[in-house]
Each structure stands twice: as structure tokens, then as C-alpha cells.
Design an enzyme around this catalytic site. Structure first.
Site, mmCIF file in Angstrom:
data_model
loop_
_atom_site.group_PDB
_atom_site.id
_atom_site.type_symbol
_atom_site.label_atom_id
_atom_site.label_comp_id
_atom_site.label_asym_id
_atom_site.label_seq_id
_atom_site.Cartn_x
_atom_site.Cartn_y
_atom_site.Cartn_z
ATOM 1 N N PHE A 1 4.308 -16.488 6.348
ATOM 2 C CA PHE A 1 5.571 -17.041 6.847
ATOM 3 C C PHE A 1 5.823 -16.669 8.321
ATOM 4 C CE2 PHE A 1 10.256 -15.642 6.886
ATOM 5 C CZ PHE A 1 10.697 -16.814 7.472
ATOM 6 N N GLU B 1 1.229 -7.278 1.875
ATOM 7 C CA GLU B 1 1.897 -7.754 0.668
ATOM 8 C C GLU B 1 3.372 -7.528 0.955
ATOM 9 O OE1 GLU B 1 0.883 -9.293 -1.986
ATOM 10 O OE2 GLU B 1 -1.262 -9.228 -1.507
ATOM 11 N N THR C 1 9.503 -3.315 8.675
ATOM 12 C CA THR C 1 10.733 -3.779 8.049
ATOM 13 C C THR C 1 11.833 -2.720 8.144
ATOM 14 O OG1 THR C 1 11.673 -4.217 5.860
ATOM 15 C CG2 THR C 1 9.643 -2.991 5.887
ATOM 16 N N ASP C 2 13.082 -3.166 8.053
ATOM 17 C CA ASP C 2 14.195 -2.204 8.008
ATOM 18 C C ASP C 2 14.253 -1.479 6.660
ATOM 19 O OD1 ASP C 2 15.067 -4.324 6.463
ATOM 20 O OD2 ASP C 2 17.003 -4.575 7.471
ATOM 21 N N GLU C 3 13.492 -1.976 5.667
ATOM 22 C CA GLU C 3 13.579 -1.387 4.327
ATOM 23 C C GLU C 3 13.034 0.035 4.275
ATOM 24 O OE1 GLU C 3 12.631 -4.093 1.142
ATOM 25 O OE2 GLU C 3 13.040 -5.830 2.401
ATOM 26 N N TYR D 1 6.959 -1.459 -2.151
ATOM 27 C CA TYR D 1 6.748 -2.225 -0.909
ATOM 28 C C TYR D 1 7.160 -1.401 0.313
ATOM 29 C CZ TYR D 1 8.028 -5.353 2.953
ATOM 30 O OH TYR D 1 8.184 -5.915 4.198
ATOM 31 N N LYS E 1 4.953 0.224 3.379
ATOM 32 C CA LYS E 1 5.202 -0.124 4.791
ATOM 33 C C LYS E 1 5.506 1.159 5.601
ATOM 34 C CE LYS E 1 5.333 -3.599 6.626
ATOM 35 N NZ LYS E 1 4.280 -4.450 7.251
ATOM 36 N N ASN F 1 14.142 -12.013 7.222
ATOM 37 C CA ASN F 1 13.920 -13.271 7.942
ATOM 38 C C ASN F 1 14.103 -14.458 7.010
ATOM 39 O OD1 ASN F 1 11.391 -12.873 10.495
ATOM 40 N ND2 ASN F 1 12.779 -11.319 9.750
ATOM 41 N N LEU G 1 14.579 -14.924 -1.419
ATOM 42 C CA LEU G 1 15.858 -15.482 -1.868
ATOM 43 C C LEU G 1 16.162 -16.892 -1.337
ATOM 44 C CD1 LEU G 1 18.553 -14.966 -3.431
ATOM 45 C CD2 LEU G 1 19.524 -14.269 -1.228
ATOM 46 N N GLY H 1 16.205 -0.268 -8.945
ATOM 47 C CA GLY H 1 16.269 0.428 -7.641
ATOM 48 C C GLY H 1 16.721 -0.479 -6.506
ATOM 49 N N TYR I 1 -11.363 -25.614 3.734
ATOM 50 C CA TYR I 1 -11.966 -24.485 4.421
ATOM 51 C C TYR I 1 -13.493 -24.543 4.305
ATOM 52 C CZ TYR I 1 -13.019 -19.813 5.915
ATOM 53 O OH TYR I 1 -13.548 -18.737 6.586
HETATM 54 P P1 NAD Z 1 3.992 -13.318 3.811
HETATM 55 O O1 NAD Z 1 3.820 -12.728 2.449
HETATM 56 O O2 NAD Z 1 4.622 -14.657 3.943
HETATM 57 O O3 NAD Z 1 2.584 -13.385 4.548
HETATM 58 C C1 NAD Z 1 1.645 -12.337 4.493
HETATM 59 C C2 NAD Z 1 0.299 -12.880 4.984
HETATM 60 O O4 NAD Z 1 -0.635 -11.802 4.961
HETATM 61 C C3 NAD Z 1 -0.265 -13.989 4.100
HETATM 62 O O5 NAD Z 1 -0.771 -15.041 4.897
HETATM 63 C C4 NAD Z 1 -1.404 -13.298 3.345
HETATM 64 O O6 NAD Z 1 -2.460 -14.189 2.990
HETATM 65 C C5 NAD Z 1 -1.845 -12.262 4.359
HETATM 66 N N1 NAD Z 1 -2.503 -11.117 3.711
HETATM 67 C C6 NAD Z 1 -2.048 -10.399 2.633
HETATM 68 N N2 NAD Z 1 -2.942 -9.445 2.316
HETATM 69 C C7 NAD Z 1 -3.957 -9.538 3.226
HETATM 70 C C8 NAD Z 1 -5.162 -8.819 3.436
HETATM 71 N N3 NAD Z 1 -5.515 -7.800 2.619
HETATM 72 N N4 NAD Z 1 -5.964 -9.166 4.463
HETATM 73 C C9 NAD Z 1 -5.616 -10.188 5.292
HETATM 74 N N5 NAD Z 1 -4.511 -10.931 5.127
HETATM 75 C C10 NAD Z 1 -3.689 -10.601 4.114
HETATM 76 O O7 NAD Z 1 4.802 -12.220 4.635
HETATM 77 P P2 NAD Z 1 5.869 -12.388 5.796
HETATM 78 O O8 NAD Z 1 7.211 -12.549 5.203
HETATM 79 O O9 NAD Z 1 5.358 -13.386 6.766
HETATM 80 O O10 NAD Z 1 5.819 -10.927 6.444
HETATM 81 C C11 NAD Z 1 4.910 -10.638 7.511
HETATM 82 C C12 NAD Z 1 5.105 -9.202 7.955
HETATM 83 O O11 NAD Z 1 6.456 -9.008 8.368
HETATM 84 C C13 NAD Z 1 4.850 -8.169 6.856
HETATM 85 O O12 NAD Z 1 4.194 -7.075 7.444
HETATM 86 C C14 NAD Z 1 6.242 -7.768 6.392
HETATM 87 O O13 NAD Z 1 6.270 -6.472 5.905
HETATM 88 C C15 NAD Z 1 7.031 -7.914 7.680
HETATM 89 N N6 NAD Z 1 8.475 -8.200 7.536
HETATM 90 C C16 NAD Z 1 8.871 -9.273 6.793
HETATM 91 C C17 NAD Z 1 10.231 -9.578 6.694
HETATM 92 C C18 NAD Z 1 10.720 -10.784 5.905
HETATM 93 O O14 NAD Z 1 11.931 -10.952 5.767
HETATM 94 N N7 NAD Z 1 9.855 -11.638 5.405
HETATM 95 C C19 NAD Z 1 11.165 -8.773 7.358
HETATM 96 C C20 NAD Z 1 10.708 -7.680 8.123
HETATM 97 C C21 NAD Z 1 9.346 -7.430 8.209
HETATM 98 P P1 TYD Z 2 14.334 -10.922 -1.060
HETATM 99 O O1 TYD Z 2 14.347 -12.260 -0.423
HETATM 100 O O2 TYD Z 2 13.367 -10.677 -2.168
HETATM 101 O O3 TYD Z 2 14.171 -9.870 0.127
HETATM 102 P P2 TYD Z 2 14.305 -8.243 0.091
HETATM 103 O O4 TYD Z 2 14.251 -7.766 -1.298
HETATM 104 O O5 TYD Z 2 13.089 -7.828 0.881
HETATM 105 O O6 TYD Z 2 15.593 -7.942 0.798
HETATM 106 O O7 TYD Z 2 15.779 -10.617 -1.628
HETATM 107 C C1 TYD Z 2 16.929 -10.685 -0.801
HETATM 108 C C2 TYD Z 2 18.112 -10.260 -1.647
HETATM 109 O O8 TYD Z 2 18.333 -11.252 -2.643
HETATM 110 C C3 TYD Z 2 17.890 -8.957 -2.388
HETATM 111 O O9 TYD Z 2 19.114 -8.239 -2.444
HETATM 112 C C4 TYD Z 2 17.484 -9.391 -3.802
HETATM 113 C C5 TYD Z 2 18.242 -10.696 -3.968
HETATM 114 N N1 TYD Z 2 17.591 -11.736 -4.818
HETATM 115 C C6 TYD Z 2 18.324 -12.356 -5.818
HETATM 116 O O10 TYD Z 2 19.516 -12.062 -6.049
HETATM 117 N N2 TYD Z 2 17.705 -13.335 -6.543
HETATM 118 C C7 TYD Z 2 16.412 -13.694 -6.342
HETATM 119 O O11 TYD Z 2 15.889 -14.572 -7.076
HETATM 120 C C8 TYD Z 2 15.666 -13.044 -5.307
HETATM 121 C C9 TYD Z 2 14.229 -13.398 -5.043
HETATM 122 C C10 TYD Z 2 16.305 -12.065 -4.559
#
Ligand code: NAD
Ligand code: TYD
Length: 369
Positions: free
Chosen positions: A12, A92, A139-141, A164, A168, A194, A204, A308, A366
Site C-alpha cells: 500500500f 508484515e 509506526t506510532d504503535e 506486530y 516493528k 494511513n 479498517l 489487547g 510475472y
Molecule cells: P502492506 O502490508 O500493504 O505492504 C507490505 C509489502 O511488503 C507487501 O507488498 C508485501 O508483499 C511486502 N513484503 C512482506 N514481507 C516481505 C518480505 N519478507 N520480503 C519482501 N517483501 C515483503 O503494508 P503497508 O501498509 O504499505 O506498510 C508499509 C510499511 O509502513 C510497514 O513497514 C508498516 O509497518 C509501516 N506503517 C504502516 C502504516 C499503515 O497505516 N499502513 C502506518 C505506519 C507505518
Molecule cells: P487497523 O486498520 O487494523 O489498524 P491498526 O490496528 O494498525 O490501528 O485498525 C484501525 C482501528 O479499527 C483499530 O482500532 C481496530 C479497528 N477495527 C475495527 O473496529 N474493525 C475492523 O474490522 C478492523 C480491521 C479494525
């Protein structure tokens, strides 16, 4: 930034970042997208990039399917491509999955990050590379959970609470250790939740949009009063771009949207935007299956809480604002409407992801290259 290795570029945020990077006039380098293509990786998100910048276009974009846990494969890519910048997204990334099966999170997020750090350290000390940089996306988590008040600052002690966020956090510590111990040029960013185009529908916002369109229940965990700070993905990309060009080496920057919302507020707002853009009475799936439903909000279903479940995240992003003059530019209201609109307009991407067909598509396409 001549040869930029983007790990997880098919995910993403990574795919949005590659789109963003090629839009920047002052970026003239090459991008190597290294991705394992797990369930979350999707090359369809980068079709337009491949067409314009790939091998048959300008030759500035290259995709490598590889696992960051595979040391030899990554080392070979690093050496052959003379990588000078790493932007490390691969991970992941879903908390619920980490609760059901933490193993892949430990491997990819910790061992994978260790491999990349070790390879960067060795390659960049063997070969003279100017202005090398390893930027780690986190991440902020990692900071844990807040009560009703307060913020996460860059110096807030780590207190991860899910597999997770613990994985991280471990990777963040390794990145910082490589800076302090070996002088590896690093920067690190910790970002809030994001949302936006190309997000896998397990998180979500895309999950709620797609379930609503299909008339499925909209699952809200617990009382729905958990709070997240939402950031439009393009704003995350612009923050990363500011850090990799102007950020101080060895520093951490928090990135946030200054848009705290309870989950139930987010879900209600998605229902209202959907009603405005695609009224339920004109939705053939719902009209056929359940014509009694008159409002998307009727689909909202409170379900068992996540174990949790962190109550509130809120990030203080004063440092990046002051030092790098970055700030979020898209309001939550505009970003959410844009995300719903994108989901309505990009049915092919959505349908492939939903049906799992894109995995077959990836294998087929591919193999042909
Ligand atoms: P995502 O799950 O959409 O994408 C992860 C990508 O990593 C995928 O394309 C997957 O194929 C690849 N991948 C997974 N394991 C791999 C491996 N072993 N080798 C090579 N590629 C691998 O995740 P995202 O939401 O795009 O998040 C990207 C980064 O940003 C992550 O590090 C996540 O912790 C961080 N992040 C995400 C958010 C959010 O809200 N999504 C917020 C803060 C930080
Ligand atoms: P999520 O998108 O999984 O992000 P994160 O857990 O990394 O913050 O979840 C965002 C919030 O939404 C979180 O408080 C859990 C909640 N949530 C639901 O209530 N229902 C859902 O189906 C999902 C996936 C998340």
C-alpha cells in the site's frame, strides 16, 4: 539518490511512494522495487509506473521479486544495482494477523530488517558511495497506548503491545543500533494510521468501504471508541521525501495527520460519503439481496474486541514541522471522500484483490517477463 531500493514497493504505502517519487521533478534516479509479493503485494498498483518507467519505457524502474529474509538474493541485488538509498517499507503489517500468527512478523520485520542493515553496512563500507542513506519506515504503535490525553513524542519510551508492534519496535532498535555502533547513515520515521488508494482491504477504512458496497456487516471492534490519528497516504509520502533529502542522519521523525477520530466516527462518515456518492437505493447488490436496508449505517455491527486493543494513538509531529517544514496537507474529510471515490472508480483493482485473482495474475504476468 541515484539508485533507490524500495522494499515492499508493491504494498500500500510503498506503491504510493513509488508513484510519488516519479512525480518529483528533482528526482532523476532509478527505482528498484524489491518485494516478495505476499498476499498484500500487488503489482497492479504499479502498472502505470511500469509502462512509463519500466524496461520498455524509460528504463528507470525495475521490479525484483525477492524475500528480504533471503540474504544472498538481496546482497546480489544490492551489488549489481549499486544501491545508494534504501527506503524500507517491507513488513508484515496487520495487527489482527499478528495476533493469529506472529511467526512471519518476527521473520520479516526483524530478521529481514537485520539482513538489509547488514548488507547495507558491508556494501557501503566496501564501495565508496556518496550520500548513502537507509531510511526505515515504522509506526506510532511502537509507543504503546494512550489514555484520553497526551501525545507520542520522538523520545516517548517504547511500549509495544501487539506482536506486530513488538516486531516493528525490534527493527527500530536495530536500525538505531547500526547508526550508533557502525555509523550507518540512517533516518527513521514513525507514522500514524494511513489510508488512501491501493490499501489492502483488511485494514479498517478499505474493509468498511468494500463491505458496505457489498451489503456485508461493517465490523466495529468493542465499543468503537478506540482512537486513531489518520493520515492520507500521499502526505506520508511527502514526509518521507522531505526526510530522505533534508533529514538529519541518525534522527527519528514522527509523522501524523493531526486527525484523531474514534473508529465509530470513521465508519459512520464512510457510510455518509457512500450515500452521497453511491446511494444505497441505486446499489444493485444491496437492492437484490436486502432491499429493506435503507441506510449503509444499518450494516454497522459491533463485534468482539481485538485482544489487547490499544485504546488511543496520537502523534506529536512538531519536530518534522519545525525542522523540515512538512505538514499534512489533506484534511481527513477530503482524504476520506477521495478514498471512497477511488474505490468506486477502480473496480478492476478492487475486484481482483477481493477475489484473490491478482495472485494468479501476478504469477502469469510475472513469468512472462
Ligand atoms: P502492506 O502490508 O500493504 O505492504 C507490505 C509489502 O511488503 C507487501 O507488498 C508485501 O508483499 C511486502 N513484503 C512482506 N514481507 C516481505 C518480505 N519478507 N520480503 C519482501 N517483501 C515483503 O503494508 P503497508 O501498509 O504499505 O506498510 C508499509 C510499511 O509502513 C510497514 O513497514 C508498516 O509497518 C509501516 N506503517 C504502516 C502504516 C499503515 O497505516 N499502513 C502506518 C505506519 C507505518
Ligand atoms: P487497523 O486498520 O487494523 O489498524 P491498526 O490496528 O494498525 O490501528 O485498525 C484501525 C482501528 O479499527 C483499530 O482500532 C481496530 C479497528 N477495527 C475495527 O473496529 N474493525 C475492523 O474490522 C478492523 C480491521 C479494525
Amino acid at each position: 539518490m541515484k539508485n533507490v531500493l524500495v522494499t515492499g514497493g508493491a504494498g500500500f504505502i510503498g506503491s504510493n511512494f513509488i508513484h510519488y517519487l516519479f512525480k518529483q521533478k528533482d528526482f532523476q534516479g532509478n527505482v528498484i522495487n524489491l518485494d516478495k509479493l505476499t498476499y498484500a503485494g500487488n503489482l497492479e498498483s504499479l502498472e502505470a509506473i511500469d509502462k512509463t518507467y519500466g524496461e520498455k519505457g524509460q528504463g528507470r524502474y525495475l521490479f525484483h521479486r525477492a524475500d528480504i529474509c533471503d540474504y544472498e538474493a538481496i546482497e546480489a541485488i544490492f551489488r549489481s544495482r549499486r544501491v545508494d538509498t534504501v527506503i524500507h517499507f517491507a513488513a508484515e503489517s496487520h495487527v489482527d494477523r499478528s495476533i493469529h500468527g506472529p511467526k512471519d512478523f518476527i521473520h520479516t520485520n526483524i530478521i529481514g530488517t537485520f539482513n538489509l542493515l547488514e548488507i547495507a553496512r558491508q556494501q557501503w563500507s566496501n564501495e565508496k558511495i556518496d550520500n548513502a542513506l537507509f531510511h526505515h519506515i515504522s509506526t506510532d504503535e511502537v509507543y504503546g497506548s494512550l489514555g484520553e490525553t497526551g501525545y507520542f513524542y520522538e523520545n516517548t519510551p517504547y511500549d509495544p503491545r501487539s506482536p506486530y508492534s513488538a516486531a516493528k519496535a525490534s527493527s527500530d532498535h536495530l536500525v538505531k543500533a547500526y547508526y550508533h555502533t557502525y555509523g550507518l547513515p540512517i533516518t527513521l520515521s514513525n507514522c500514524s494510521n494511513n489510508y488512501g488508494p491501493y490499501q489492502f482491504p483488511e485494514k479498517l477504512i478499505p474493509l468498511i468501504i468494500l463491505n458496505a458496497l457489498e451489503g456485508k456487516p461493517l465490523p466495529v471492534y468493542g465499543d468503537g471508541l478506540n482512537v486513531r490519528d489518520w493520515l492520507y497516504v500521499e502526505d506520508h509520502c511527502s514526509a518521507i521525501y522531505a526526510i530522505i533529502r533534508r533529514g538529519r542522519r541518525g534522527e527519528t521523525y514522527n509523522i501524523g495527520g493531526e486527525s484523531e477520530r474514534t473508529n465509530i466516527t470513521v465508519v459512520n462518515r464512510i457510510c455518509e460519503i457512500l450515500e452521497a456518492l453511491y446511494p444505497i437505493k441505486k446499489n444493485p447488490i444491496i437492492q437484490k439481496a436486502n432491499p429493506d436496508i435503507a441506510d449503509y449505517k444499518q450494516l454497522i455491527t459491533h463485534v468482539k474486541d481485538r485482544p489487547g486493543h490499544d485504546r488511543r494513538y496520537a502523534i506529536h509531529c512538531g519536530k518534522i514541522k519545525e525542522e523540515l517544514n512538512w505538514r499534512p496537507s489533506v484534511s481527513f474529510e477530503d482524504g476520506l471522500r477521495e478514498t471512497v471515490r477511488w474505490s468506486l472508480e477502480n473496480t478492476r483493482w478492487i475486484n481482483h484483490v477481493r477475489s484473490g485473482q491478482y495472485q494468479k495474475w501476478i504469477e502469469k504476468n510475472y513469468q512472462k517477463r
